[in-house]
Write a protein that holds these residues in place. Structure first.
Motif, PDB file in Angstrom:
ATOM      1  N   ALA A 228       0.825  -1.212   0.000  1.00  0.00           N
ATOM      2  CA  ALA A 228       0.000   0.000   0.000  1.00  0.00           C
ATOM      3  C   ALA A 228       0.863   1.267   0.000  1.00  0.00           C
ATOM      4  CB  ALA A 228      -0.962  -0.005   1.189  1.00  0.00           C
ATOM      5  N   PHE A 229       1.929   1.242  -0.788  1.00  0.00           N
ATOM      6  CA  PHE A 229       2.846   2.371  -0.995  1.00  0.00           C
ATOM      7  C   PHE A 229       3.600   2.793   0.264  1.00  0.00           C
ATOM      8  CE2 PHE A 229       0.024   2.758  -4.656  1.00  0.00           C
ATOM      9  CZ  PHE A 229       0.942   2.962  -5.674  1.00  0.00           C
ATOM     10  N   SER A 230       3.560   1.963   1.314  1.00  0.00           N
ATOM     11  CA  SER A 230       4.247   2.331   2.555  1.00  0.00           C
ATOM     12  C   SER A 230       5.766   2.308   2.411  1.00  0.00           C
ATOM     13  CB  SER A 230       3.827   1.398   3.693  1.00  0.00           C
ATOM     14  OG  SER A 230       4.171   0.055   3.404  1.00  0.00           O
ATOM     15  N   ARG A 231       6.277   1.600   1.405  1.00  0.00           N
ATOM     16  CA  ARG A 231       7.730   1.532   1.183  1.00  0.00           C
ATOM     17  C   ARG A 231       8.155   2.351  -0.028  1.00  0.00           C
ATOM     18  NH1 ARG A 231      10.296  -3.081   3.563  1.00  0.00           N
ATOM     19  NH2 ARG A 231      11.669  -3.231   1.759  1.00  0.00           N
ATOM     20  N   THR A 232       7.242   3.142  -0.561  1.00  0.00           N
ATOM     21  CA  THR A 232       7.539   3.890  -1.784  1.00  0.00           C
ATOM     22  C   THR A 232       7.483   5.403  -1.566  1.00  0.00           C
ATOM     23  OG1 THR A 232       6.542   2.099  -3.069  1.00  0.00           O
ATOM     24  CG2 THR A 232       6.874   4.203  -4.203  1.00  0.00           C
ATOM     25  N   LEU A 233       6.426   5.869  -0.933  1.00  0.00           N
ATOM     26  CA  LEU A 233       6.169   7.300  -0.797  1.00  0.00           C
ATOM     27  C   LEU A 233       6.835   7.875   0.451  1.00  0.00           C
ATOM     28  CD1 LEU A 233       2.332   7.267  -1.556  1.00  0.00           C
ATOM     29  CD2 LEU A 233       4.171   7.841  -3.154  1.00  0.00           C
ATOM     30  N   PRO A 234       7.069   9.207   0.475  1.00  0.00           N
ATOM     31  CA  PRO A 234       7.496   9.850   1.723  1.00  0.00           C
ATOM     32  C   PRO A 234       6.418   9.682   2.776  1.00  0.00           C
ATOM     33  CG  PRO A 234       6.879  11.487   0.090  1.00  0.00           C
ATOM     34  CD  PRO A 234       6.917  10.180  -0.627  1.00  0.00           C
ATOM     35  N   TRP A 235       6.819   9.706   4.045  1.00  0.00           N
ATOM     36  CA  TRP A 235       5.909   9.308   5.116  1.00  0.00           C
ATOM     37  C   TRP A 235       4.631  10.131   5.172  1.00  0.00           C
ATOM     38  CZ3 TRP A 235       5.276   4.960   7.076  1.00  0.00           C
ATOM     39  CH2 TRP A 235       4.546   4.778   8.261  1.00  0.00           C
ATOM     40  N   VAL A 236       4.729  11.442   5.004  1.00  0.00           N
ATOM     41  CA  VAL A 236       3.519  12.277   5.065  1.00  0.00           C
ATOM     42  C   VAL A 236       2.533  11.871   3.982  1.00  0.00           C
ATOM     43  CG1 VAL A 236       4.421  14.327   6.211  1.00  0.00           C
ATOM     44  CG2 VAL A 236       4.831  14.034   3.776  1.00  0.00           C
ATOM     45  N   SER A 237       3.034  11.498   2.818  1.00  0.00           N
ATOM     46  CA  SER A 237       2.157  11.065   1.727  1.00  0.00           C
ATOM     47  C   SER A 237       1.564   9.691   2.005  1.00  0.00           C
ATOM     48  CB  SER A 237       2.926  11.054   0.399  1.00  0.00           C
ATOM     49  OG  SER A 237       3.420  12.342   0.085  1.00  0.00           O
ATOM     50  N   VAL A 238       2.348   8.811   2.638  1.00  0.00           N
ATOM     51  CA  VAL A 238       1.830   7.485   3.025  1.00  0.00           C
ATOM     52  C   VAL A 238       0.610   7.643   3.920  1.00  0.00           C
ATOM     53  CG1 VAL A 238       2.299   5.393   4.371  1.00  0.00           C
ATOM     54  CG2 VAL A 238       4.041   6.287   2.823  1.00  0.00           C
ATOM     55  N   LEU A 239       0.716   8.514   4.926  1.00  0.00           N
ATOM     56  CA  LEU A 239      -0.387   8.691   5.876  1.00  0.00           C
ATOM     57  C   LEU A 239      -1.637   9.239   5.204  1.00  0.00           C
ATOM     58  CD1 LEU A 239       1.576  10.132   8.940  1.00  0.00           C
ATOM     59  CD2 LEU A 239       0.865   7.775   8.537  1.00  0.00           C
ATOM     60  N   ARG A 240      -1.457  10.199   4.304  1.00  0.00           N
ATOM     61  CA  ARG A 240      -2.616  10.776   3.610  1.00  0.00           C
ATOM     62  C   ARG A 240      -3.261   9.760   2.674  1.00  0.00           C
ATOM     63  NH1 ARG A 240      -2.869  16.278   3.133  1.00  0.00           N
ATOM     64  NH2 ARG A 240      -4.922  15.830   2.248  1.00  0.00           N
ATOM     65  N   VAL A 241      -2.438   8.963   2.005  1.00  0.00           N
ATOM     66  CA  VAL A 241      -2.961   7.918   1.116  1.00  0.00           C
ATOM     67  C   VAL A 241      -3.726   6.875   1.930  1.00  0.00           C
ATOM     68  CG1 VAL A 241      -2.287   5.949  -0.342  1.00  0.00           C
ATOM     69  CG2 VAL A 241      -1.304   8.213  -0.779  1.00  0.00           C
ATOM     70  N   TRP A 242      -3.182   6.477   3.069  1.00  0.00           N
ATOM     71  CA  TRP A 242      -3.862   5.490   3.908  1.00  0.00           C
ATOM     72  C   TRP A 242      -5.159   6.042   4.482  1.00  0.00           C
ATOM     73  CZ3 TRP A 242      -1.558   0.955   6.878  1.00  0.00           C
ATOM     74  CH2 TRP A 242      -0.612   0.281   6.077  1.00  0.00           C
ATOM     75  N   ASP A 243      -5.216   7.326   4.825  1.00  0.00           N
ATOM     76  CA  ASP A 243      -6.470   7.934   5.299  1.00  0.00           C
ATOM     77  C   ASP A 243      -7.576   7.730   4.261  1.00  0.00           C
ATOM     78  OD1 ASP A 243      -5.169   8.808   7.571  1.00  0.00           O
ATOM     79  OD2 ASP A 243      -5.014  10.899   6.926  1.00  0.00           O
ATOM     80  N   MET A 244      -7.246   7.991   2.995  1.00  0.00           N
ATOM     81  CA  MET A 244      -8.234   7.854   1.919  1.00  0.00           C
ATOM     82  C   MET A 244      -8.500   6.385   1.589  1.00  0.00           C
ATOM     83  SD  MET A 244      -7.226  10.990  -0.685  1.00  0.00           S
ATOM     84  CE  MET A 244      -5.522  10.508  -0.921  1.00  0.00           C
ATOM     85  N   PHE A 245      -7.449   5.566   1.665  1.00  0.00           N
ATOM     86  CA  PHE A 245      -7.578   4.136   1.367  1.00  0.00           C
ATOM     87  C   PHE A 245      -8.554   3.451   2.317  1.00  0.00           C
ATOM     88  CE2 PHE A 245      -5.635  -0.079   2.610  1.00  0.00           C
ATOM     89  CZ  PHE A 245      -6.126  -0.801   1.538  1.00  0.00           C
ATOM     90  N   PHE A 246      -8.440   3.731   3.612  1.00  0.00           N
ATOM     91  CA  PHE A 246      -9.346   3.116   4.580  1.00  0.00           C
ATOM     92  C   PHE A 246     -10.786   3.560   4.367  1.00  0.00           C
ATOM     93  CE2 PHE A 246      -5.604   2.163   7.383  1.00  0.00           C
ATOM     94  CZ  PHE A 246      -5.858   0.805   7.512  1.00  0.00           C
ATOM     95  N   CYS A 247     -10.973   4.770   3.870  1.00  0.00           N
ATOM     96  CA  CYS A 247     -12.332   5.263   3.635  1.00  0.00           C
ATOM     97  C   CYS A 247     -12.904   4.770   2.308  1.00  0.00           C
ATOM     98  CB  CYS A 247     -12.336   6.792   3.667  1.00  0.00           C
ATOM     99  SG  CYS A 247     -13.982   7.501   3.436  1.00  0.00           S
ATOM    100  N   GLU A 248     -12.111   4.855   1.237  1.00  0.00           N
ATOM    101  CA  GLU A 248     -12.636   4.622  -0.110  1.00  0.00           C
ATOM    102  C   GLU A 248     -12.231   3.292  -0.735  1.00  0.00           C
ATOM    103  OE1 GLU A 248     -12.541   8.194  -2.655  1.00  0.00           O
ATOM    104  OE2 GLU A 248     -11.568   9.189  -0.950  1.00  0.00           O
ATOM    105  N   GLY A 249     -11.277   2.601  -0.122  1.00  0.00           N
ATOM    106  CA  GLY A 249     -10.920   1.289  -0.635  1.00  0.00           C
ATOM    107  C   GLY A 249      -9.783   1.288  -1.638  1.00  0.00           C
ATOM    108  N   VAL A 250      -9.661   0.159  -2.355  1.00  0.00           N
ATOM    109  CA  VAL A 250      -8.497  -0.094  -3.211  1.00  0.00           C
ATOM    110  C   VAL A 250      -8.404   0.864  -4.401  1.00  0.00           C
ATOM    111  CG1 VAL A 250      -9.533  -1.747  -4.828  1.00  0.00           C
ATOM    112  CG2 VAL A 250      -7.134  -2.018  -4.122  1.00  0.00           C
ATOM    113  N   LYS A 251      -9.482   1.552  -4.743  1.00  0.00           N
ATOM    114  CA  LYS A 251      -9.396   2.481  -5.881  1.00  0.00           C
ATOM    115  C   LYS A 251      -8.349   3.561  -5.618  1.00  0.00           C
ATOM    116  CE  LYS A 251     -13.064   5.774  -4.626  1.00  0.00           C
ATOM    117  NZ  LYS A 251     -14.436   6.205  -4.930  1.00  0.00           N
TER     118      LYS A 251
END
Length: 437
Positions: A228-251
């Motif tokens: 889920a991009f945790s090893r790719t993106l800078p940390w601040v971006s990882v957290l924002r992506v995960w916030d949206m991922f948990f809400c909206e899913g794999v899209k």
């Protein structure tokens, strides 16, 4: 200065140079926290009647102090935990399969080694990571352990205690990314083909280039999606992506992948430097920092018009092709749930399941004393000056009891500071994470 800030804000021991950390004014942060607390207190009503508002607030970013709790509610992990009370403790107490334990043990030190929680070999972070991953192998013995689960579990542990992280991992593996961690990696291969098909619409230039050099999606998107991009993106971006991922899913994961491919390979100018398979792969392994910046990436992901309907439509198409070329899937995964609303609809929770539990409970014993006894105690306290420190009600299970001998303040402080926490199967308290208010 940047190094210190990065360490204090996120727990990492090294700066991520070139990345901008957006500072939110304290008053704005307090307002957001109040709004999230209100939502969490009436979670079922918000999800039923104001889901768009929940989605918007996830896109803006969940307040750090409530991120772990919000992730658990969004994923349905909170409900799973309440409906299976004692399950994690039961799994935690079992020895586990040696076949998986050896592999897990070897992977522990590889997970975010520059984060304060995982920097020490055998420290509490690594102990909890081991417990969570072992528990999952016992929960799903037919699936066992996959190396890509370790960074997922580690990110969860940075925001919540071990039991919560376990149920968060269960939800990711079973609801958000089903089949990703099964033997054969069939689900991830299918999603790679879906990503490639969607890329044709999003960036025909990038699609043609990858097709020209016969670069299979599995070569560049496996780590992106499985971690889920945790090893790719800078940390601040990882957290924002995960916030949206948990809400909206794999899209959200698909959108991030499509944005990065479009940015790196979406113009003829960019493709001049990568005329070949090797050059293209090297380019995708070192994505330019400006495309991973929090503000830029989040906005691009929000604006990209790729819906769950698009993904499911393409999934059916790729599944037909797979059966024609490979036959039936060996691992039959449960249907994918596209985000928090779908998960809640599939498994409606009770009000009790969503009830917020206090993080720390201090039981005060109620004693009935006569006035004479109280008077004697009061007189005794006045007559004798007790210089020993009062007992600490918040001692961790592995902390030694305070000594009865009188210690100087400096000695007492030294004792508390240097006491190791080895051998405890307890998670770090939520206060250490600054996760729960």
């Amino acid at each position: 200065m940047e190094h210190t800030f990065w360490m204090q804000k996120f727990g990492f021991s090294g700066p991520q140079n070139g990345f901008v950390v957006a500072d939110i004014p304290p008053d704005v942060l307090r307002q957001r926290e109040a709004k999230w607390l209100d939502m969490l207190n009436s979670w079922d009503k918000w999800m039923a009647k104001k889901h768009k508002k929940v989605k918007l607030r996830c896109q803006k970013g969940i307040p750090p102090s409530l991120r772990g709790r919000a992730w658990l509610y969004l994923s349905g992990g909170k409900v799973k935990k309440e409906q299976n009370q004692g399950k994690f403790q039961e799994l935690d107490s079992q020895p586990g399969d040696p076949k998986w334990l050896d592999v897990i043990e070897k992977d522990l030190h590889r997970q975010f080694p520059f984060h304060e929680m995982f920097v020490a070999r055998g420290g509490h972070g690594q102990q909890d990571l081991f417990r969570v991953l072992k528990a999952y192998t016992l929960h799903r013995p037919e699936e066992g352990y996959c190396q890509a689960q370790a960074p997922i579990a580690a990110v969860l542990l940075m925001h919540m205690p071990a039991e919560d992280a376990f149920w968060g991992l269960v939800q990711i593996c079973e609801k958000y990314l089903p089949g990703y961690y099964s033997a054969g990696l069939e689900a991830i291969q299918l999603d790679g083909e879906i990503l490639f098909a969607l890329l044709k619409r999003v960036s025909p230039v990038a699609h043609r280039h990858l097709k020209k050099y016969k670069i299979d999606p599995i070569l560049y998107m496996t780590e992106w999606f499985m971690c889920a991009f945790s090893r790719t993106l800078p940390w601040v971006s990882v957290l924002r992506v995960w916030d949206m991922f948990f809400c909206e899913g794999v899209k959200i994961i698909f959108r991030v992948g499509l944005v990065l491919l479009k940015c790196m390979l979406g113009s003829q100018e960019k493709l001049k430097a990568c005329q070949g398979q090797y050059e293209t792969m090297e380019l995708l392994r070192s994505i330019e920092p400006q495309y991973m910046q929090e503000a830029f990436l989040v906005q691009e992901v929000i604006e990209l018009a790729v819906s769950e309907r698009d993904i499911e439509k393409e999934h059916l198409s790729q599944l037909r092709r797979w059966k024609e070329t490979h036959g039936e899937l060996h691992c039959k995964s449960p249907p994918r749930m596209h985000g928090a609303k779908a998960i809640m609809a599939a498994e409606p929770p009770s009000r009790q399941d969503l009830k917020q539990n206090p993080t720390i409970i201090v039981e005060v014993p109620q004693t009935t004393e006569s006035k004479t006894e109280k008077g004697k105690k009061t007189k005794k306290i006045k007559d004798t000056k007790n210089t020993s420190p009062p007992p600490n009600p918040y001692l961790l299970p592995s902390d030694p009891p305070l000594p009865s001998d009188n210690l100087s303040p400096s000695e007492s402080q030294h004792l508390q500071k240097d006491t190791p926490l080895q051998g405890s199967n307890q998670s770090l308290s939520s206060a250490d994470h600054d996760t729960y208010l």
